[in-house]
Design a protein around this motif. Structure first.
Motif, PDB file in Angstrom:
ATOM      1  N   TYR A  70      41.528  38.219  46.412  1.00 44.32           N
ATOM      2  CA  TYR A  70      40.551  39.237  46.787  1.00 44.32           C
ATOM      3  C   TYR A  70      40.010  38.995  48.194  1.00 44.32           C
ATOM      4  O   TYR A  70      39.687  37.865  48.569  1.00 44.32           O
ATOM      5  N   ILE A  77      37.695  43.852  44.878  1.00 45.24           N
ATOM      6  CA  ILE A  77      37.294  43.738  43.484  1.00 45.24           C
ATOM      7  C   ILE A  77      35.928  44.396  43.319  1.00 45.24           C
ATOM      8  O   ILE A  77      35.013  44.157  44.103  1.00 45.24           O
ATOM      9  N   HIS A 127      44.637  37.214  38.595  1.00 40.21           N
ATOM     10  CA  HIS A 127      44.958  38.646  38.699  1.00 40.21           C
ATOM     11  C   HIS A 127      45.390  39.023  40.102  1.00 40.21           C
ATOM     12  O   HIS A 127      46.301  39.811  40.298  1.00 40.21           O
ATOM     13  N   SER A 128      44.688  38.465  41.086  1.00 41.04           N
ATOM     14  CA  SER A 128      44.947  38.876  42.466  1.00 41.04           C
ATOM     15  C   SER A 128      44.207  37.960  43.425  1.00 41.04           C
ATOM     16  O   SER A 128      43.326  37.188  43.019  1.00 41.04           O
ATOM     17  N   GLU A 141      36.333  44.900  37.390  1.00 40.53           N
ATOM     18  CA  GLU A 141      36.150  43.810  36.443  1.00 40.53           C
ATOM     19  C   GLU A 141      34.710  43.772  35.936  1.00 40.53           C
ATOM     20  O   GLU A 141      33.774  44.107  36.670  1.00 40.53           O
ATOM     21  N   SER A 161      40.572  46.593  42.125  1.00 46.88           N
ATOM     22  CA  SER A 161      40.429  46.066  40.766  1.00 46.88           C
ATOM     23  C   SER A 161      38.997  46.262  40.289  1.00 46.88           C
ATOM     24  O   SER A 161      38.055  46.088  41.068  1.00 46.88           O
TER      25      SER A 161
END
Length: 322
Positions: A138, A168, A135-136, A200, A198
């Motif tokens: 961090y 995150i 996703h990314s 999660e 983000s």
């Protein structure tokens, strides 16, 4: 042939026999779904138990440790769990039994001087890490239970976003809080949707029943403190390192004794590593510290708590927490 049999914990004499054996092996009884023992001449010589997908309470007489009794109990319990559709298990054990479980294809996730956490499906952990990394990248992390999400939670995220990018936010996924996980996740997502970060689910590896079961009991006994150390080791020694996280933000805690101890433990465990722990002072409104527990205690008095909640949380509460 020595084989495992179920311990009927509803019968006083069986329960006391089981408890006494654990005490003789420097263990305290912990909650479990089922417990098993191997007996020789009517006396317990080895034990084990499970709760959900967590195997625990393993002990064996010193003169029986080379006879493979604990592996017999593990195999027996895993077969029961397999029939229940549980394909991954975790084990809490004393360090002296680590090699026994490694011989059964368990791998170590984290440890303290007194407890080791192992799993029989390390690929699940690596897949979780890879999914997050896809996703990314961090730089920083915040973990929150958000029970419920308050302006105090948002304040920590705002402070972090002023310092650094690629944050995150993990929401504790275990459903053992007043508000269900999906409600808490929605509160966090809605409450932070205007901040570049983000959100999660915490999954199995961020303050879960599989890694930090006593967190949800809010006890500060020695067992809970040891689990706090274990969870801190898992985060600092594996999760932060594997995700490349350089900073973890914590909310200052002066009221909840276990959370306060956990914060102190994280700070201590991170010393000498690449992870920096930053503690954000509690947000105060009208001279009162913003507290999720205070909000829960006064849910039937909205005039007292609305000032502590973002509009997004108020809207979700008004919708019945859906």
């Amino acid at each position: 042939m020595l084989t495992p049999s179920k311990v009927n914990l509803d019968l006083d004499f069986e329960r006391e026999d089981f408890y006494d054996f654990l005490k003789s092996n420097d263990l305290e009884f912990d909650s479990c779904d089922e417990a098993y023992a191997i007996r020789e001449d009517g006396k317990i010589v080895a034990t084990g138990a499970y709760e959900g997908n967590v195997l625990k309470l393993f002990a064996s007489n010193a003169d029986k440790r080379e006879e493979g009794l604990i592996p017999k109990i593990v195999t027996h319990i895993k077969q029961i769990l397999f029939e229940k559709g549980i394909n991954q298990t975790f084990i809490f054990t004393k360090p002296i039994y680590t090699e026994v479980f490694k011989s059964l294809f368990y791998e170590e996730l984290a440890r303290t001087d007194k407890i080791v956490l192992l799993t029989d499906n390390m690929n699940d952990y690596y897949n979780w890490i890879d999914k997050l990394k896809a996703h990314s990248k961090y730089n920083a992390c915040i973990v929150m239970n958000a029970n419920p999400f308050t302006k105090g939670h948002r304040y920590i995220a705002e402070k972090a976003a002023m310092d650094i990018t690629n944050i995150i936010v993990f929401v504790v996924e275990e459903d053992k809080s007043f508000f269900p996980f999906m409600t808490r996740l929605k509160m966090v997502e809605k409450g932070l949707e205007d901040i570049w970060l983000s959100v999660e689910p915490g999954g199995k590896y961020i303050i879960s029943n599989s890694t930090f079961p006593s967190y949800f009991l809010k006890s500060t006994d020695n067992k809970s403190k040891e689990f706090a150390k274990l969870d801190a080791d898992l985060f600092v020694g594996r999760i932060a390192k594997d995700l490349g996280i350089k900073i973890r933000y914590l909310g200052e805690e002066n009221y909840d004794a276990l959370t306060k101890y956990y914060n102190e433990t994280l700070i201590e465990r991170a010393k000498g590593t690449d992870l920096e722990i930053r503690v954000v002072p509690r947000l105060e409104i009208d001279g009162q510290v913003v507290s999720a527990s205070y909000v829960r205690e006064h849910l039937d008095e909205p005039e007292l708590i609305e000032k502590f909640l973002p509009k997004t949380t108020i809207d979700i509460l008004n919708e019945g927490g859906e």
